[in-house]
Design an enzyme around this catalytic site. Structure first.
Site, PDB file in Angstrom:
ATOM      1  N   LYS A  71       0.796  -1.237   0.000  1.00  0.00           N
ATOM      2  CA  LYS A  71       0.000   0.000   0.000  1.00  0.00           C
ATOM      3  C   LYS A  71       0.828   1.287   0.000  1.00  0.00           C
ATOM      4  O   LYS A  71       0.367   2.312  -0.474  1.00  0.00           O
ATOM      5  CB  LYS A  71      -0.952   0.013   1.201  1.00  0.00           C
ATOM      6  CG  LYS A  71      -2.090  -0.969   1.077  1.00  0.00           C
ATOM      7  CD  LYS A  71      -3.053  -0.830   2.235  1.00  0.00           C
ATOM      8  CE  LYS A  71      -4.131  -1.889   2.167  1.00  0.00           C
ATOM      9  NZ  LYS A  71      -5.170  -1.703   3.174  1.00  0.00           N
ATOM     10  N   ALA A 133      -0.460   2.962  14.526  1.00  0.00           N
ATOM     11  CA  ALA A 133       0.045   4.072  13.710  1.00  0.00           C
ATOM     12  C   ALA A 133       0.582   3.533  12.385  1.00  0.00           C
ATOM     13  O   ALA A 133       1.419   4.159  11.754  1.00  0.00           O
ATOM     14  CB  ALA A 133       1.121   4.835  14.470  1.00  0.00           C
ATOM     15  N   ALA A 136      -3.268   1.202   8.248  1.00  0.00           N
ATOM     16  CA  ALA A 136      -4.712   1.303   8.507  1.00  0.00           C
ATOM     17  C   ALA A 136      -5.004   2.498   9.412  1.00  0.00           C
ATOM     18  O   ALA A 136      -5.933   3.272   9.167  1.00  0.00           O
ATOM     19  CB  ALA A 136      -5.209   0.007   9.150  1.00  0.00           C
TER      20      ALA A 136
HETATM   21  P1  NAP Z   1       0.922  -2.131   9.627  1.00  0.00           P
HETATM   22  O1  NAP Z   1       1.097  -0.937   8.772  1.00  0.00           O
HETATM   23  O2  NAP Z   1       1.952  -3.195   9.608  1.00  0.00           O
HETATM   24  O3  NAP Z   1       0.741  -1.625  11.154  1.00  0.00           O
HETATM   25  C1  NAP Z   1       0.599  -2.562  12.204  1.00  0.00           C
HETATM   26  C2  NAP Z   1       0.221  -1.843  13.489  1.00  0.00           C
HETATM   27  O4  NAP Z   1       0.034  -2.823  14.527  1.00  0.00           O
HETATM   28  C3  NAP Z   1       1.307  -0.893  14.012  1.00  0.00           C
HETATM   29  O5  NAP Z   1       0.705   0.151  14.724  1.00  0.00           O
HETATM   30  C4  NAP Z   1       2.098  -1.832  14.944  1.00  0.00           C
HETATM   31  O6  NAP Z   1       2.819  -1.147  15.935  1.00  0.00           O
HETATM   32  C5  NAP Z   1       0.980  -2.592  15.591  1.00  0.00           C
HETATM   33  N1  NAP Z   1       1.384  -3.896  16.141  1.00  0.00           N
HETATM   34  C6  NAP Z   1       1.568  -5.044  15.451  1.00  0.00           C
HETATM   35  N2  NAP Z   1       1.906  -6.054  16.298  1.00  0.00           N
HETATM   36  C7  NAP Z   1       1.947  -5.499  17.543  1.00  0.00           C
HETATM   37  C8  NAP Z   1       2.242  -6.026  18.846  1.00  0.00           C
HETATM   38  N3  NAP Z   1       2.553  -7.306  19.013  1.00  0.00           N
HETATM   39  N4  NAP Z   1       2.165  -5.188  19.901  1.00  0.00           N
HETATM   40  C9  NAP Z   1       1.836  -3.887  19.740  1.00  0.00           C
HETATM   41  N5  NAP Z   1       1.549  -3.336  18.531  1.00  0.00           N
HETATM   42  C10 NAP Z   1       1.596  -4.132  17.446  1.00  0.00           C
HETATM   43  O7  NAP Z   1      -0.447  -2.895   9.283  1.00  0.00           O
HETATM   44  P2  NAP Z   1      -1.846  -2.226   8.825  1.00  0.00           P
HETATM   45  O8  NAP Z   1      -1.972  -2.266   7.367  1.00  0.00           O
HETATM   46  O9  NAP Z   1      -2.000  -0.927   9.512  1.00  0.00           O
HETATM   47  O10 NAP Z   1      -2.897  -3.306   9.394  1.00  0.00           O
HETATM   48  C11 NAP Z   1      -3.265  -3.322  10.758  1.00  0.00           C
HETATM   49  C12 NAP Z   1      -4.506  -4.191  10.901  1.00  0.00           C
HETATM   50  O11 NAP Z   1      -5.588  -3.607  10.173  1.00  0.00           O
HETATM   51  C13 NAP Z   1      -4.349  -5.608  10.346  1.00  0.00           C
HETATM   52  O12 NAP Z   1      -4.978  -6.486  11.245  1.00  0.00           O
HETATM   53  C14 NAP Z   1      -5.109  -5.562   9.031  1.00  0.00           C
HETATM   54  O13 NAP Z   1      -5.637  -6.821   8.664  1.00  0.00           O
HETATM   55  C15 NAP Z   1      -6.234  -4.598   9.381  1.00  0.00           C
HETATM   56  N6  NAP Z   1      -6.834  -3.919   8.224  1.00  0.00           N
HETATM   57  C16 NAP Z   1      -8.174  -4.055   8.047  1.00  0.00           C
HETATM   58  C17 NAP Z   1      -8.795  -3.435   6.972  1.00  0.00           C
HETATM   59  C18 NAP Z   1     -10.268  -3.586   6.761  1.00  0.00           C
HETATM   60  O14 NAP Z   1     -10.767  -3.255   5.676  1.00  0.00           O
HETATM   61  N7  NAP Z   1     -11.016  -4.031   7.751  1.00  0.00           N
HETATM   62  C19 NAP Z   1      -8.034  -2.647   6.093  1.00  0.00           C
HETATM   63  C20 NAP Z   1      -6.662  -2.512   6.318  1.00  0.00           C
HETATM   64  C21 NAP Z   1      -6.068  -3.165   7.390  1.00  0.00           C
HETATM   65  P3  NAP Z   1       4.339  -0.637  15.631  1.00  0.00           P
HETATM   66  O15 NAP Z   1       4.201   0.660  14.864  1.00  0.00           O
HETATM   67  O16 NAP Z   1       4.915  -0.480  16.972  1.00  0.00           O
HETATM   68  O17 NAP Z   1       4.997  -1.726  14.810  1.00  0.00           O
END
Ligand code: NAP
Length: 306
Positions: A71, A133, A136
């Protein structure tokens, strides 16, 4: 489904891609309105992103969705960016025009639309606590700021990332108050109790990353608790929030409405929302049946178009 020489192509690129639910409701929409179009899941490894975009263009794709991990990276291959992509640095939808590739971000839009449609929650003037952060969270923060929220409090494991998001919102939406807190900051109690909406935009709660994104002590009846995760249908966060009397919503609705917005960008038509909702709902029920018969809550039907 009829595929012939006139079939127009759309799809979704990601790595992995097997889990995607988007083809089910996107193809249902083409069928419903009688468009000879198809939506395909396409596995694209990060190293092949550039060649894949070039190839999709050469193959006359009309548009695609972009999912993890592309993305952010995909932006460098685009010629024009919508305002939300320019601000957030995240694109999930591409329209292949004759002479240019245009990037959009419908994730945040889908999130806000689901708030309005599913629980009649208007973000204007509200205080929001956002956990996460990443991509998403950024999309959601930008769309909430565009929708006129009053205050955004961000909590994230990596504080620098939260601070970057704080600056981004502050610079683009100076009227929105933005704060960053550590999960153990004592101010969280009052800020949480003054928030109407609490959002988990981290991957904590997925089957591969179980647990709770924050403590539940201060969550109660006056909160709407939203988890962007849709697999599992109810994360521990939503289960506990519901037990404490909060209203809850999962990420299936965000997924649905971001897809509806993408479909409308590609086709230039109003999407058949009811057909898309029904297709997603049926697929999730099917998945629920496969998952040892665990029931899946329904996605609210709404025949209106967005
Ligand atoms: P991303 O850019 O990789 O960000 C992941 C986020 O989760 C960061 O804030 C990260 O913190 C945090 N995180 C991950 N593991 C962690 C842990 N063990 N402890 C504390 N914080 C943790 O991923 P993303 O694209 O934002 O996706 C995040 C979620 O949204 C996923 O579950 C994805 O499937 C979901 N999503 C859903 C939709 C929908 O349409 N419903 C759309 C997009 C995404 P750090 O910054 O500290 O690494």
């Amino acid at each position: 489904m009829k595929i012939d020489g006139k079939t127009k192509l759309t799809g979704i690129i990601g790595y992995p891609i097997e889990h995607t639910l988007s083809p089910v409701f996107q193809n249902a929409a083409f069928k419903k309105v009688g468009l000879n179009w198809v939506y395909l899941p396409l596995l694209v490894r990060p190293i092949q992103l550039g060649s894949a975009i070039k190839g999709l263009k050469a193959l006359n794709f009309v548009g695609i969705n972009v999912t993890m991990p592309h993305k952010r990276e995909v932006i460098k291959y685009l010629d024009e960016l919508s305002p939300t992509v320019r601000i957030s640095g995240v694109a999930n939808t591409i329209l292949f025009k004759k002479n240019s590739l245009v990037g959009y971000n419908t994730d945040g839009q889908g999130f806000v639309e689901s708030l309005k449609r599913n629980v009649k929650f208007s973000p204007r003037g509200k205080n929001v606590l956002l956990i996460g952060a990443g991509g998403a969270a950024k999309s959601i923060a930008v769309s909430l700021a565009l929708a006129g929220i009053k205050r955004l409090v961000i909590i994230n494991r990596t504080p620098e990332r939260a601070q970057r998001l704080q600056r981004l919102i502050h610079d683009n939406f100076p009227r929105c108050i933005v704060k960053v807190l550590a999960a153990n900051d004592e101010k969280i109690v009052s800020l949480q109790s003054e928030s109407q909406l609490i959002v988990n935009a981290t991957s904590i709660g997925m089957l591969s990353n179980p647990g709770l994104p924050i403590g539940m002590e201060n969550i109660g009846r006056k909160h709407l608790v939203y988890d962007v995760i849709y697999e599992p249908t109810e994360t521990q966060f939503l289960i506990d929030a519901k037990k404490r009397g909060a209203k809850t919503l999962n990420g299936a609705y965000m997924l649905l409405y971001q897809g509806i917005a993408s479909w409308q960008i590609w086709t230039g038509q109003s999407a058949p929302v009811a057909a898309m909702t029904a297709a997603l709902e049926a697929q999730r029920r099917l998945k629920g049946a496969k998952n040892n018969g665990k029931s899946q809550p329904t996605v609210r039907k709404n025949p209106d178009r967005i």
